[in-house]
Every structure is written in structure tokens, then in C-alpha cells.
Design a protein around this motif. Sequence first.
Motif, PDB file in Angstrom:
ATOM      1  N   LEU A 263       0.839  -1.193   0.000  1.00 38.71           N
ATOM      2  CA  LEU A 263       0.000   0.000   0.000  1.00 38.71           C
ATOM      3  C   LEU A 263       0.875   1.244   0.000  1.00 38.71           C
TER       4      LEU A 263
ATOM      5  N   ASP B 137       0.138   5.316  -0.263  1.00 37.11           N
ATOM      6  CA  ASP B 137      -0.856   6.372  -0.297  1.00 37.11           C
ATOM      7  C   ASP B 137      -0.267   7.621  -0.952  1.00 37.11           C
TER       8      ASP B 137
ATOM      9  N   ARG C 183       2.015   4.813   4.093  1.00 34.29           N
ATOM     10  CA  ARG C 183       0.827   3.973   3.947  1.00 34.29           C
ATOM     11  C   ARG C 183      -0.474   4.764   4.135  1.00 34.29           C
ATOM     12  N   GLY C 184      -0.355   6.058   4.403  1.00 30.91           N
ATOM     13  CA  GLY C 184      -1.530   6.918   4.414  1.00 30.91           C
ATOM     14  C   GLY C 184      -2.216   7.118   5.738  1.00 30.91           C
ATOM     15  N   ASP C 185      -1.629   6.640   6.823  1.00 28.11           N
ATOM     16  CA  ASP C 185      -2.259   6.779   8.139  1.00 28.11           C
ATOM     17  C   ASP C 185      -1.382   7.642   9.045  1.00 28.11           C
TER      18      ASP C 185
END
Length: 485
Positions: free
Chosen positions: A80, A82, A132-134
Amino acid sequence: MGEASDRDAPGGASGGGGTAVADRPVAQAVPAPRWRWWPWLAMVAVGAALWGFWWWSQTLAPLGWGYFARRPIYGVFIPLWDALALWVIPAGVLLAGLGWMVSSWRRLPAAAALLLVVLAGLATATAVAVVRGDPEDLTRGISTHRNAPYYTSDLHFVYEYRLRGFVERHPELSERFHSYNSRTHPAGVFVFLFLLFKIFGSAQKLWIAVTIALIAFTAAVATWLIGRTLGGERAGRIGAVLFAASPGPLMLAYSNLDTIFAVPMALSVALFVLAVHRRSAPIAAAAGAVLGVGTLMTFATSFVVIAAVVAVLVQCGWRTGGRLLAAAAGGGVAVLALAWLVLGMNVFASYLVSPRVSGYSTTYWMVGSPAAWLMYAGLPLAALGVVGLFRKVPGARRPVLVTVLVLFMVLWAALPSELTKLRPGEVERTWAFLYPLVAATAGLVVDRWTAGFRRPWVRGAVVAVLVLLSVGQAVLIQGFYHNFF
């Protein structure tokens, strides 16, 4: 930092606070042709070997324990990337440009160069942490939720018993800890975390996480000191930059406290290297004291003790070596005694109650553990740093202590877990203290290698390319694996 004596630099290379970054003497400026191309070929060969081992590992059945969905990397394989990963581009370019500058600009003081390296490493690690976008991944490693798997899930015991009361009771509280890590480390980890939460407040977790990451990157100072002592100021600076760009420190700075343990461990090694060079008992005592501070947080300092004894005696002989080791022992014992008097900390008692492990060792991990660490180290360290451990770099001293320590760790990882009390795997985390050390040997190799390029801008450009290569690997691994607790 910037006031270190010029006698620490081979060939008289200077590196004081406002002095020039010394190039090699004219007689050494142009190495043999093999130095021009073999580093690239070495990185390609190591990269192909590591990829092949990783690919073969995917054909094996998943492990029934730990966090290994696919060996040998500790993490769940969920690719993943992002849009937040785009922030790595400016951060990586900044770090690469800084690597170019600090290895080329003659008038930048060493202290300023190291400060910039630490800050640029922090900025890049922040960008890598959200690949990873978090954004919550920045603070996940210090969650105080009772079900969180890391040290902070047990921090409530410190508030319950107060600081000294908790430290005194740490061995007897071991069975009540929720986190496995809390049971495998001394109470100093909790003292460190308690002070941070006390200073910033429990509501300011982002500031706490940033501070932890910032401290983690100060291990670059140890890299610089080792490189400078063995190969000169420019080698030390290159090593510091390569450490800050290594995937391991970039990915673990916000999620794993092994990067904090690495700071005193690496600094003690650097001081031992300097003490051996100068035959200085006071510096050896300082090395022992710093190692004592590390022992308050991790039992892994015992590896440095064993390696230091071997390396110091080999390099200095029984008489001088014994004097240096006695001074180091005095410094370490003084710190441990002070911790016992002030806080009631009994490190040995905590070790005795630490859990034993069994049934995890397999022949796979004899290769899998070093391979996982090399993947996290990045190709410049995995190839050039390893070469620097075993090949005498012209114009530089041999990194005897670093080499002994690395070899001992590889041997230790191959022993049964029933003996070592260590679970196989996860060494890309538990061996975090090796990143700054092998970065120093990589700095020796890159310094000598780039001396063969007649154009100064090419020398700096090579360092920048190596930085971008390492940062790119960090983004790749971070995107492949969900490796947060």
C-alpha cells in the motif's frame, strides 16, 4: 564535536568546528581503476542476492508465531502506497542535497553539519512513516491503551507506584506486564518514557513521538565520530548522512524504541574506538559510563561489552588494553551504582526474571536474520558498509571493534533461542544499534571511492545518489509491509 583533535584523522585530515573538509593527499587522490566501478557492481550483486532470498522465502509456509506473514521481514505483507508518500520526494531530495553539501563544502562546521543531518533525517523519517496513508502511525508506537502491544501499555504502573516504587518493584511486576517487551527489558525504558510524558503531557503524543525520533537520529554523531577517527572528517560526515538515509532508522524512528537504545550503544562503541586510538583511559571510562546508561534500558549492551574486550585487547595488548578496560568498567559500574542508589534499579534482578523462549530456532534464520537486517540497512550499507568491515580501506584504520561486534551478532543469531533468550527474526529492529556502526564503515569506503573522481561535484553527486537509493528502499519496504505494532 567540532573541536576534536586533528590527530584523530589519518593522514592529518582536519575536521574542526570551522575547518575544511580535508580531501586526500595528492598521492592518494586517484585510486586504482577498480575503485571507480566496483561499488556499483557490489550494490547490484547484493541487491540481487537479497531479492532472490526474499523471493525464495515467499515460497515457504507462513510461520505460526509472531508477526511474520511473509519471511524474513517482521510485518504483515499488505502492499500500500498512499498519496502521502509523495512527501518523501521533497524530504529525500533535501537529505540528498544535504549529503552533497556536508561532504563537499569545506567551511561548514562539523557541529552544524551533524545538526542538519539529524534534522533532515527526522523530516525524512516523518514522511516515510506516513507512506501507507495513516498519520496515526506517527504515534502508534507510544499508545497508552491497555491493549497496546508496546511498553507504553504498562506505563500506568509507573503512575500507580510512583517512579522509584515502580523501578524497585520492576522484577516482581514482570508477570503482570501486558507487553512482552516490558518483560524483556530493564526499568530504564519506563524512566525514559515517564520523563517524556511528564515533560510534554500525555495529551501531546505527537510531540513525544517527534522527540523520540529526534533522539534516535542523534546516533549519527556516533557514526561521524567512528568515521572521523578511522578515516578522517569527510568519511565521518558521509557515514552520518548514509545512516540518516538508511531504511531501518527511517522506518523505525517513530515506531520502535530499539532506535533509542542504539544511541548510547553506538556512542559507547565510538568512544571505545577513540579511546583505543588515543590510548586514553578517561575516554574509555566515558565509553563505559555511556554503555552503563544503555544497560539501564536494554540487556543487549552485553554484546558491546564482549566485543569491546576482544577488540581492545587485540589492538592494545594486555597491559594497555587492561588499563582501558578497567577504566571502562569503572565508568559503567559507577552509572549502575548511581541508578541503584537514586532509583533502586536492579538490572540483574530484571534480567533473571526476563522470559525464556524455546522452539523458534530453525536453520532458516541462520541466513534469514542477517538477510533481514541487510534489507533494512539499505544497499549502501549492505554492500559498501559490509565491505568496509572486512577490507582494509586505503588511508583508513581498520574498524576492529565494529567488525568483531557484527560477527558476534551473526554468530549469536545462529545459536538456539533456548540459549540466547532471543526470538529469531525481528533483528532489523533488535539490531538497530548496528546501523550507525556499519554506516561508519560505509563512509570510509565511499570517501575513498569518490576520491578517485577528479571533478569535486561528482564526489558530492555520488553521495546524493546513494542517499536517494536508500530513501527509495525505505519507501518500497514501508509500502510492502505493515510493520507497526
